[in-house]
Design an enzyme around this catalytic site. Structure first.
Site, PDB file in Angstrom:
ATOM      1  N   SER A 181       0.869  -1.191   0.000  1.00  0.00           N
ATOM      2  CA  SER A 181       0.000   0.000   0.000  1.00  0.00           C
ATOM      3  C   SER A 181       0.897   1.229   0.000  1.00  0.00           C
ATOM      4  O   SER A 181       2.088   1.134   0.344  1.00  0.00           O
ATOM      5  CB  SER A 181      -0.839  -0.026   1.277  1.00  0.00           C
ATOM      6  OG  SER A 181      -1.477   1.208   1.498  1.00  0.00           O
ATOM      7  N   TYR A 217      -1.420  -0.996  10.498  1.00  0.00           N
ATOM      8  CA  TYR A 217      -1.516  -1.246   9.051  1.00  0.00           C
ATOM      9  C   TYR A 217      -0.236  -0.784   8.359  1.00  0.00           C
ATOM     10  O   TYR A 217       0.348  -1.503   7.547  1.00  0.00           O
ATOM     11  CB  TYR A 217      -2.735  -0.502   8.503  1.00  0.00           C
ATOM     12  CG  TYR A 217      -3.047  -0.743   7.039  1.00  0.00           C
ATOM     13  CD1 TYR A 217      -3.811  -1.839   6.638  1.00  0.00           C
ATOM     14  CD2 TYR A 217      -2.617   0.143   6.059  1.00  0.00           C
ATOM     15  CE1 TYR A 217      -4.122  -2.048   5.292  1.00  0.00           C
ATOM     16  CE2 TYR A 217      -2.914  -0.055   4.717  1.00  0.00           C
ATOM     17  CZ  TYR A 217      -3.672  -1.149   4.335  1.00  0.00           C
ATOM     18  OH  TYR A 217      -3.973  -1.344   3.007  1.00  0.00           O
TER      19      TYR A 217
HETATM   20  N1  LIG Z   1      -8.672  -0.701  -1.449  1.00  0.00           N
HETATM   21  C1  LIG Z   1      -7.653   0.141  -1.274  1.00  0.00           C
HETATM   22  O1  LIG Z   1      -7.792   1.367  -1.378  1.00  0.00           O
HETATM   23  C2  LIG Z   1      -6.293  -0.426  -0.960  1.00  0.00           C
HETATM   24  C3  LIG Z   1      -5.207   0.463  -0.988  1.00  0.00           C
HETATM   25  C4  LIG Z   1      -3.937  -0.041  -0.712  1.00  0.00           C
HETATM   26  C5  LIG Z   1      -3.755  -1.377  -0.429  1.00  0.00           C
HETATM   27  N2  LIG Z   1      -4.833  -2.219  -0.403  1.00  0.00           N
HETATM   28  C6  LIG Z   1      -4.566  -3.624  -0.096  1.00  0.00           C
HETATM   29  O2  LIG Z   1      -5.097  -4.449  -1.112  1.00  0.00           O
HETATM   30  C7  LIG Z   1      -5.479  -5.717  -0.582  1.00  0.00           C
HETATM   31  C8  LIG Z   1      -6.911  -6.013  -0.968  1.00  0.00           C
HETATM   32  O3  LIG Z   1      -7.746  -4.988  -0.433  1.00  0.00           O
HETATM   33  P1  LIG Z   1      -9.246  -4.751  -0.913  1.00  0.00           P
HETATM   34  O4  LIG Z   1      -9.409  -3.318  -1.179  1.00  0.00           O
HETATM   35  O5  LIG Z   1      -9.586  -5.737  -1.956  1.00  0.00           O
HETATM   36  O6  LIG Z   1     -10.003  -5.095   0.468  1.00  0.00           O
HETATM   37  P2  LIG Z   1     -11.337  -5.944   0.753  1.00  0.00           P
HETATM   38  O7  LIG Z   1     -11.609  -5.804   2.200  1.00  0.00           O
HETATM   39  O8  LIG Z   1     -12.416  -5.556  -0.203  1.00  0.00           O
HETATM   40  O9  LIG Z   1     -10.882  -7.449   0.413  1.00  0.00           O
HETATM   41  C9  LIG Z   1      -9.946  -8.114   1.203  1.00  0.00           C
HETATM   42  C10 LIG Z   1     -10.239  -9.599   1.172  1.00  0.00           C
HETATM   43  O10 LIG Z   1      -9.271 -10.268   2.017  1.00  0.00           O
HETATM   44  C11 LIG Z   1      -9.948 -11.277   2.742  1.00  0.00           C
HETATM   45  N3  LIG Z   1      -9.239 -11.588   3.999  1.00  0.00           N
HETATM   46  C12 LIG Z   1      -9.084 -10.785   5.068  1.00  0.00           C
HETATM   47  N4  LIG Z   1      -8.445 -11.419   6.057  1.00  0.00           N
HETATM   48  C13 LIG Z   1      -8.168 -12.673   5.601  1.00  0.00           C
HETATM   49  C14 LIG Z   1      -7.527 -13.797   6.158  1.00  0.00           C
HETATM   50  N5  LIG Z   1      -7.062 -13.779   7.421  1.00  0.00           N
HETATM   51  N6  LIG Z   1      -7.390 -14.912   5.409  1.00  0.00           N
HETATM   52  C15 LIG Z   1      -7.861 -14.942   4.139  1.00  0.00           C
HETATM   53  N7  LIG Z   1      -8.516 -13.908   3.565  1.00  0.00           N
HETATM   54  C16 LIG Z   1      -8.665 -12.779   4.284  1.00  0.00           C
HETATM   55  C17 LIG Z   1     -11.319 -10.677   3.022  1.00  0.00           C
HETATM   56  O11 LIG Z   1     -12.279 -11.653   3.373  1.00  0.00           O
HETATM   57  C18 LIG Z   1     -11.620  -9.944   1.727  1.00  0.00           C
HETATM   58  O12 LIG Z   1     -12.335 -10.748   0.828  1.00  0.00           O
HETATM   59  C19 LIG Z   1      -5.281  -5.614   0.942  1.00  0.00           C
HETATM   60  O13 LIG Z   1      -4.066  -6.212   1.297  1.00  0.00           O
HETATM   61  C20 LIG Z   1      -5.225  -4.112   1.173  1.00  0.00           C
HETATM   62  O14 LIG Z   1      -4.495  -3.798   2.319  1.00  0.00           O
HETATM   63  C21 LIG Z   1      -6.091  -1.774  -0.675  1.00  0.00           C
END
Ligand SMILES: NC(=O)c1ccc[n+]([C@@H]2O[C@H](COP(=O)([O-])OP(=O)(O)OC[C@H]3O[C@@H](n4cnc5c(N)ncnc54)[C@H](O)[C@@H]3O)[C@@H](O)[C@H]2O)c1
Length: 274
Positions: free
Chosen positions: A155, A168
């Site tokens: 991120s 985080y």
């Molecule tokens: N959306 C953003 O703006 C953003 C920005 C930077 C980084 N990220 C990173 O991208 C990745 C995906 O984020 P997203 O936006 O799709 O979030 P999201 O919450 O929509 O999806 C995350 C998924 O991970 C799964 N998950 C969580 N804990 C888990 C575990 N212990 N075991 C297995 N699965 C698990 C959840 O059930 C969910 O389906 C994350 O690592 C997040 O930190 C997202």
């Protein structure tokens, strides 16, 4: 068809960026293993992806004609991770790509000294150690076949600090360190390890992601104004789309990036250029 003949594992695949990567990989010809916890986790103050959302991702991917295996597994649990990777190897024999997308944005919203032991442990366990566990399970096969690409979704919070977001941010910084060290461990075996740093990604209804709203809640940003506020931080004056991240992941997964390892690919509309 950049991933024709490759088998790719994606964690966090029930929704959001995991779903976006899975769909883009399916379109590019990959066979897939889609992993998600598929249920809520105690201590995470918002709903996580469900089993039915994971199945929905799989249905969308199957429309491209490839094989798709779904496995519910919690990346905090070594036995879950071993079982999931075991099932993947039983199905496909080899794995060429791993995307570590599973992640949580909260518990957050506190200054460093206010974070409890449990809150700290939970954040590090999912967002950092989970990726390490997946790598540990998948890498031996990749080393043996002298081929593999691992993509750790970090991120912009892995590059800079955000107020009241220390757990985080520490986990995501750690993930970049893990990526660089692993890149050196496995470079002699042609196994590449890279980090992908999204900026603020729009919670698109097609992908059912909800992290940006949860990050807003954690950072005390009004949820009904959060998109506007996050846009202002991104010099290109737009939120990142899930497909932008999936496209970057596709590049790192495929052979066009064959000399790219240990790098951090930032997709943030210029946020971190300042
Ligand atoms: N959306 C953003 O703006 C953003 C920005 C930077 C980084 N990220 C990173 O991208 C990745 C995906 O984020 P997203 O936006 O799709 O979030 P999201 O919450 O929509 O999806 C995350 C998924 O991970 C799964 N998950 C969580 N804990 C888990 C575990 N212990 N075991 C297995 N699965 C698990 C959840 O059930 C969910 O389906 C994350 O690592 C997040 O930190 C997202």
């Amino acid at each position: 068809m950049l991933l024709q003949g490759k088998n790719a594992v994606v964690t966090g695949a029930a929704r959001g960026l995991g779903r976006a990567c899975a769909l883009r990989f399916a379109e590019a010809g990959a066979d897939l293993v889609l992993i998600d916890v598929g249920q809520d986790i105690a201590g995470v103050p918002y709903p996580l992806g469900s089993e039915s959302q994971l199945e929905h991702t799989a249905e969308l991917c199957r429309k491209y004609g490839g094989s798709v295996l779904t496995v519910t597994a919690d990346v905090r649990e070594p036995r879950d991770v071993e079982r999931a990777v075991g099932q993947a190897l039983d199905r496909y024999g080899t794995l060429q790509v791993l995307v570590n997308g599973a992640g949580i944005a909260a518990p957050s919203g506190k200054a460093v000294h206010e974070i409890t032991e449990d809150e700290w442990d939970l954040m590090i366990d999912v967002d950092l150690s989970g990726a390490w566990r997946m790598m540990k399970a998948v890498v031996p096969g990749m080393v043996e076949q002298h081929a593999g690409s691992i993509i750790n979704i970090s991120s912009t919070a892995g590059l800079v600090g955000y107020r009241h977001f220390a757990g985080y941010s520490a986990a995501k910084h750690g993930l970049i360190g893990l990526t660089k060290a692993a890149a050196l461990d496995y470079a002699p075996f042609r196994v590449r390890v890279n980090a992908l740093c999204p900026g603020s990604v729009r919670d698109d209804p097609v992908f059912e992601g909800r992290m940006l709203a949860e990050i807003a809640r954690s950072l005390d940003v009004a949820v009904d104004e959060h998109e506007q506020i996050f846009v202002q931080a991104q010099p290109m004056n737009a939120l990142i789309e899930p497909d932008d991240i999936a496209g970057a992941a596709l590049y790192l997964a495929g052979d066009d990036s064959r000399q790219v390892t240990g790098t951090t690919l930032t997709v943030d509309g210029g946020f971190s250029a300042r």
